[in-house]
Design a protein around this motif. Sequence first.
Motif, PDB file in Angstrom:
ATOM      1  N   LEU A 132      38.556  10.324  -9.245  1.00 10.00           N
ATOM      2  CA  LEU A 132      37.116  10.274  -9.457  1.00 10.00           C
ATOM      3  C   LEU A 132      36.507  11.518  -8.834  1.00 10.00           C
ATOM      4  N   ALA A 133      35.877  12.357  -9.674  1.00 10.68           N
ATOM      5  CA  ALA A 133      35.469  13.694  -9.258  1.00 10.68           C
ATOM      6  C   ALA A 133      34.004  13.955  -9.616  1.00 10.68           C
ATOM      7  N   PRO A 134      33.414  15.043  -9.018  1.00 16.58           N
ATOM      8  CA  PRO A 134      33.999  15.997  -8.076  1.00 16.58           C
ATOM      9  C   PRO A 134      34.286  15.351  -6.731  1.00 16.58           C
ATOM     10  N   THR A 135      35.380  15.816  -6.089  1.00 16.06           N
ATOM     11  CA  THR A 135      35.793  15.196  -4.849  1.00 16.06           C
ATOM     12  C   THR A 135      36.740  16.098  -4.066  1.00 16.06           C
ATOM     13  N   TYR A 136      37.296  15.565  -3.010  1.00 16.21           N
ATOM     14  CA  TYR A 136      38.203  16.269  -2.095  1.00 16.21           C
ATOM     15  C   TYR A 136      39.392  16.845  -2.866  1.00 16.21           C
ATOM     16  N   SER A 137      39.664  18.133  -2.674  1.00 16.90           N
ATOM     17  CA  SER A 137      40.643  18.840  -3.500  1.00 16.90           C
ATOM     18  C   SER A 137      42.097  18.454  -3.228  1.00 16.90           C
ATOM     19  N   GLU A 138      42.383  17.856  -2.057  1.00 17.04           N
ATOM     20  CA  GLU A 138      43.767  17.531  -1.726  1.00 17.04           C
ATOM     21  C   GLU A 138      44.364  16.472  -2.653  1.00 17.04           C
ATOM     22  N   TYR A 139      43.542  15.623  -3.252  1.00 24.32           N
ATOM     23  CA  TYR A 139      44.080  14.625  -4.176  1.00 24.32           C
ATOM     24  C   TYR A 139      44.784  15.314  -5.343  1.00 24.32           C
ATOM     25  N   GLU A 140      44.105  16.300  -5.922  1.00 23.21           N
ATOM     26  CA  GLU A 140      44.711  17.026  -7.043  1.00 23.21           C
ATOM     27  C   GLU A 140      45.865  17.903  -6.564  1.00 23.21           C
ATOM     28  N   LYS A 141      45.665  18.627  -5.486  1.00 22.18           N
ATOM     29  CA  LYS A 141      46.689  19.561  -5.000  1.00 22.18           C
ATOM     30  C   LYS A 141      48.005  18.858  -4.749  1.00 22.18           C
ATOM     31  N   GLN A 142      47.973  17.760  -4.001  1.00 27.20           N
ATOM     32  CA  GLN A 142      49.211  17.057  -3.675  1.00 27.20           C
ATOM     33  C   GLN A 142      49.771  16.310  -4.882  1.00 27.20           C
ATOM     34  N   SER A 143      48.910  15.821  -5.747  1.00 29.61           N
ATOM     35  CA  SER A 143      49.397  15.186  -6.978  1.00 29.61           C
ATOM     36  C   SER A 143      50.214  16.171  -7.793  1.00 29.61           C
ATOM     37  N   PHE A 165      26.645  14.754   5.500  1.00 31.50           N
ATOM     38  CA  PHE A 165      26.385  16.034   4.847  1.00 31.50           C
ATOM     39  C   PHE A 165      25.473  15.787   3.658  1.00 31.50           C
ATOM     40  N   VAL A 166      24.933  16.892   3.133  1.00 32.08           N
ATOM     41  CA  VAL A 166      24.014  16.820   1.997  1.00 32.08           C
ATOM     42  C   VAL A 166      24.417  17.891   0.990  1.00 32.08           C
ATOM     43  N   LEU A 167      24.472  17.501  -0.281  1.00 31.79           N
ATOM     44  CA  LEU A 167      24.773  18.428  -1.369  1.00 31.79           C
ATOM     45  C   LEU A 167      23.472  18.848  -2.047  1.00 31.79           C
ATOM     46  N   PHE A 168      23.366  20.154  -2.362  1.00 36.13           N
ATOM     47  CA  PHE A 168      22.221  20.606  -3.142  1.00 36.13           C
ATOM     48  C   PHE A 168      22.652  21.703  -4.107  1.00 36.13           C
ATOM     49  N   ARG A 169      21.848  21.845  -5.176  1.00 32.05           N
ATOM     50  CA  ARG A 169      22.104  22.903  -6.156  1.00 32.05           C
ATOM     51  C   ARG A 169      20.988  23.927  -6.081  1.00 32.05           C
ATOM     52  N   LEU A 170      21.382  25.198  -6.027  1.00 36.19           N
ATOM     53  CA  LEU A 170      20.451  26.312  -5.925  1.00 36.19           C
ATOM     54  C   LEU A 170      20.132  26.872  -7.303  1.00 36.19           C
ATOM     55  N   SER A 171      18.860  27.134  -7.570  1.00 38.85           N
ATOM     56  CA  SER A 171      18.465  27.883  -8.762  1.00 38.85           C
ATOM     57  C   SER A 171      18.230  29.327  -8.320  1.00 38.85           C
ATOM     58  N   GLY A 172      19.238  30.141  -8.469  1.00 34.35           N
ATOM     59  CA  GLY A 172      19.152  31.516  -7.999  1.00 34.35           C
ATOM     60  C   GLY A 172      20.537  32.110  -7.859  1.00 34.35           C
ATOM     61  N   ASP A 173      20.621  33.250  -7.208  1.00 35.45           N
ATOM     62  CA  ASP A 173      21.883  33.964  -7.031  1.00 35.45           C
ATOM     63  C   ASP A 173      22.655  33.349  -5.865  1.00 35.45           C
ATOM     64  N   GLY A 191      34.301  20.303 -11.271  1.00 35.85           N
ATOM     65  CA  GLY A 191      33.053  19.755 -11.788  1.00 35.85           C
ATOM     66  C   GLY A 191      31.808  20.383 -11.199  1.00 35.85           C
ATOM     67  N   LEU A 192      31.969  21.233 -10.167  1.00 37.48           N
ATOM     68  CA  LEU A 192      30.839  21.934  -9.573  1.00 37.48           C
ATOM     69  C   LEU A 192      31.010  23.436  -9.793  1.00 37.48           C
ATOM     70  N   ASN A 193      30.023  24.224  -9.360  1.00 38.76           N
ATOM     71  CA  ASN A 193      30.112  25.682  -9.508  1.00 38.76           C
ATOM     72  C   ASN A 193      29.491  26.355  -8.292  1.00 38.76           C
ATOM     73  N   LYS A 194      29.342  27.679  -8.355  1.00 42.50           N
ATOM     74  CA  LYS A 194      28.879  28.460  -7.210  1.00 42.50           C
ATOM     75  C   LYS A 194      27.473  28.103  -6.748  1.00 42.50           C
ATOM     76  N   ASN A 195      26.700  27.477  -7.592  1.00 45.02           N
ATOM     77  CA  ASN A 195      25.319  27.159  -7.235  1.00 45.02           C
ATOM     78  C   ASN A 195      25.182  25.908  -6.366  1.00 45.02           C
TER      79      ASN A 195
END
Length: 338
Positions: free
Chosen positions: A92-103, A279-287, A310-314
């Motif tokens: 279930l994603a986006p999520t912690y990358s170790e699930y995919e890496k170790q799988s 923690f808090v996730l946010f998306r930036l509109s900008g560079d 499922g996420l990107n640099k923003n």
Amino acid sequence: MASDHGGNVFEIARELNISPDEIVDLSSNVVDADLGVVRLRSRLPSEEPDELERLIEEKFSFQRNSVLVNAGTSQFIKDICCIFKNKKALILAPTYSEYEKQSRNFGLTVQYALSDEDNGFEFELEGINFSGFDVVFVCNPNNPTGVLLKKEGLLKTVKDNPNSFFVVDEAYMDFDFNRNSLLHQKLDNLCVLRSFSKLHGLAGLRIGWLYSSNGDFIEKLKALRPPWSVSEFALELAKAALDTDFTKRIEEIVNLRDYLIKRLKGFEMVRVFDSHANFVLFRLSGDPEDFFSYFKNNRLLLRSCENFYGLNKNFFRVSIKDRYSMELFLELLEGYFK
């Protein structure tokens, strides 16, 4: 801009030619904790951390032999993937990358059930097809989105899919006061991961634990665990953590988190998502690169979420530390947009 598990504060410090202590690190979701001084005995430690396992079972009123301790939850994820090697995994994603890496390290075929930003990254369990998957990875509350699956819905999903083994990672469940935890559930297709890294501040010592009522599964994991997998220092501090009441600290973090979310909603260039973690996730509109560099040059490190499926640099994650660091972050944010 990002490593697999957050910003590298040591690399940034070298780049800025300063000490790591001069950087406000909001990329790491580990809470600072003071557990006092632990006195160690000059003797060879036990090959297995069975004493701590019994203490956890007693504290949580678990049945005997339902808890394992190992060198962090990431080690458990690796060993679980070894047990299910060459089979099929759903994440279930986006999520912690170790699930995919170790799988993938153990030859599992990986598929994702991807949540939608328009829905606040909430998972709709009823719309996910779990059929045909041998193992399912669920982070609850989820990293990096902070989304929480309610106990009733997740428990129903586990019960309705007995042919899939559910790995529920509750590393951040302390910040929900354990209200939606699946601990104590006696289901053969379930294990729950718990960490001493997040709330208890023992990330550098690598120690975590796992609960499952499935005795065969516990024995398989135990067979994969090497002797002396956890240091005596880590074991003693974990025991101290078990005896420490973190209620006040959790309340402080929750209040700061909700305050930060409220403030972030006042910035037009930011879309912030509700969170049930530290923690808090946010998306930036900008560079995003200019944004990240601005904070870095002001000695404050954010977590770029570009390496989450499922996420990107923003997308950025801000960890909740203390009032000073939150106000500093907000002050710099105001300065950036001006």
